[in-house]
Design an enzyme around this catalytic site. Structure first.
Site, PDB file in Angstrom:
ATOM      1  CG  HIS A  17      -4.275   8.741  -1.630  1.00  0.00           C
ATOM      2  ND1 HIS A  17      -3.964   9.556  -0.580  1.00  0.00           N
ATOM      3  CD2 HIS A  17      -3.109   8.408  -2.213  1.00  0.00           C
ATOM      4  CE1 HIS A  17      -2.654   9.724  -0.543  1.00  0.00           C
ATOM      5  NE2 HIS A  17      -2.116   9.038  -1.509  1.00  0.00           N
ATOM      6  CB  SER A 208      -3.767   4.771   4.971  1.00  0.00           C
ATOM      7  OG  SER A 208      -4.733   3.750   4.925  1.00  0.00           O
ATOM      8  CE  LYS A 209      -1.138   5.590  -1.723  1.00  0.00           C
ATOM      9  NZ  LYS A 209      -0.262   5.396  -2.829  1.00  0.00           N
ATOM     10  NE  ARG A 210      -3.821  -0.240   4.321  1.00  0.00           N
ATOM     11  CZ  ARG A 210      -2.670   0.323   3.952  1.00  0.00           C
ATOM     12  NH1 ARG A 210      -2.251   0.184   2.715  1.00  0.00           N
ATOM     13  NH2 ARG A 210      -1.932   1.015   4.805  1.00  0.00           N
ATOM     14  CG  ASP A 211      -8.189   5.137   6.561  1.00  0.00           C
ATOM     15  OD1 ASP A 211      -8.559   4.230   7.324  1.00  0.00           O
ATOM     16  OD2 ASP A 211      -7.150   5.800   6.746  1.00  0.00           O
TER      17      ASP A 211
END
Ligand code: GLU
Length: 438
Positions: A17, A208-211
């Protein structure tokens, strides 16, 4: 001073990321700035959470970004192996040293490190003086026999003779454990430099990695230019004294230094990245742009009906280079060059048919099309001026209907550019077809 040795030490436990890429980049920049050594070390001791897929993504992403490593997997170097999973015997040797000096003890199957309890002071190259005291002994080998992150991280920094530890601020709280260990091994401390966090675009909190926009692979897939992403990433937490933004990489390498890294957190700004990408796309020499755009178009299936003629494709791409903001905009922007069944934009059509008599104008174009010189924009412009003045009209009276007729849209490259690239035959066919539109 001895040669700078820095390392990027990712754990392959998730996709690569933005934060990791920036840490890698800052290490790489510092190594190149100081003519030092950039080491890639894979921290893969956590067997359960590691995967080869994540490892491949790390290698691919670093290569795509142009962050070449001087020592590490695939390259070698005198301090290898560079994957922690292959360094067990080294950890055993270092552990034996701690045992011998009475700094370990066993409890409940785990091995504990006996702290000194002394105040740990570091002069962080970015944060300044940071002081912290460890209060509790901590585990360095788990009961399953696996050495813990703190131990292997420090052992490797010693064994690999790392001079500067440049990493995310989330590791600042680990640093007193690490300096305890460095001292227990009698090793000199490296310079620590903790980089500020990247905040998510909207709202509080760390990205975060999910953004959205967090994964490097995603940018690669979407046809972003790695040089634009690198330029953007280096501005996440660093800025040169002159506040320049778009800068060639050699210039960044020259100017980059640790004291220039901000202490405050950086906010991710997708618009700024898109803008940077566009600036690089537009400034790219056409000989570099054409193969890049071609491979993007092929990869995304734009030529499913067969590859176009390469000279024609080159002309189309060169004409449209500055008309798109990203490679993603390219397929819809150039489609009408490659098909005769392109749709006609309803709004543009209404507007053009709302004033004057566009079909009459197109008929006038067709009447002298055979005399038009298609060899350059300037010769086409001269021809159009001739047509307009013969009919007591303006060139604009022809440009709007003409463009709609040959492309179906009212925006895009210039009328002359489109005509020149399409060529006389295609233009004629399309103008004629326009006359039969309802
Ligand atoms: N493996 C750690 C991480 O991925 C690196 C820690 C360090 O750079 O010291 O966060």
């Amino acid at each position: 001073m001895s040669q700078v040795r820095v390392r990027f030490a990712p754990s392959p436990t998730g996709f690569f990321h933005i934060g990791s890429a920036r840490t890698a980049l800052f290490n790489w920049l510092y190594a190149r700035h100081t003519q030092g050594v950039f080491i890639l070390r894979i921290e893969d001791t956590d067997k359960e959470r590691n995967s080869d897929e994540f490892l491949r993504v790390i290698y691919d992403s670093l290569k795509w970004l142009g962050l070449d490593w001087d020592e590490g997997p695939g390259v070698g170097g005198g301090a290898g192996p560079y994957r922690q999973s292959e360094r067990s015997s080294i950890y055993q040797e270092y552990l034996a040293q701690l045992r011998k000096t009475g700094r370990t003890y066993e409890k409940d199957g785990a091995t504990y490190f006996r702290i000194s309890g002394e105040s740990q002071i570091i002069e962080d190259a970015i944060r300044g003086r940071v002081e912290r005291t460890e209060e509790k002994d901590f585990v360095i080998v788990r009961s399953d026999g696996n050495p813990v992150f703190h131990l292997v991280n420090v052992v490797d920094d010693i064994a690999m003779r790392v001079t500067h530890v440049i990493r995310g601020e989330d590791h600042l709280s680990n640093t007193s454990k690490h300096t305890e260990l460095f001292r227990a091994f009698g090793a000199p401390l490296p310079v620590f430099a903790h980089i500020p966090l990247i905040l998510k675009q909207n709202g509080p909190g760390k990205m975060s990695k999910r953004d959205q926009g967090a994964l490097i692979e995603e940018y690669q897939r979407r046809g972003f230019l790695p040089e634009a992403l690198v330029n953007f990433l280096c501005l996440l937490g660093w800025s040169p004294k002159n506040d320049a933004e778009k800068m060639p990489l050699p210039e960044i390498v020259k100017l980059f230094d640790l004291p220039g890294v901000n202490q405050s957190n950086a906010r991710f700004d997708e618009k700024k990245l898109a803008h940077m990408n566009m600036a690089y796309l537009h400034a790219m020499p056409v000989d570099h742009y054409v193969p890049l755009a071609t491979s993007y178009l092929k990869r995304t299936g734009a030529f499913s009906g067969g590859d176009p003629d390469s000279a024609y494709l080159r002309e189309v791409l060169a004409l449209c280079q500055v008309k798109v903001r990203s490679l993603e905009e390219l397929p819809p922007a150039i489609q009408y060059f490659f098909r005769e069944d392109f749709a006609t934009d309803v709004k543009a059509k209404e507007k053009i048919f709302g004033k004057g008599d566009p079909k009459a104008r197109v008929r006038e174009l067709l009447a002298t099309l055979a005399q038009a010189d298609f060899s350059s924009d300037a010769t086409l412009e001269a021809w159009l001026h001739g047509v307009a003045s013969r009919h007591g009209a303006q060139t604009a009276d022809y440009i709007h209907p003409g463009r709609l007729a040959v492309s179906g849209v009212s925006a895009g490259p210039s009328f002359y550019g489109i005509f020149r690239v399409l060529g006389r035959e295609r233009v004629q066919r399309r103008l004629e077809r326009f006359l039969s539109l309802d």
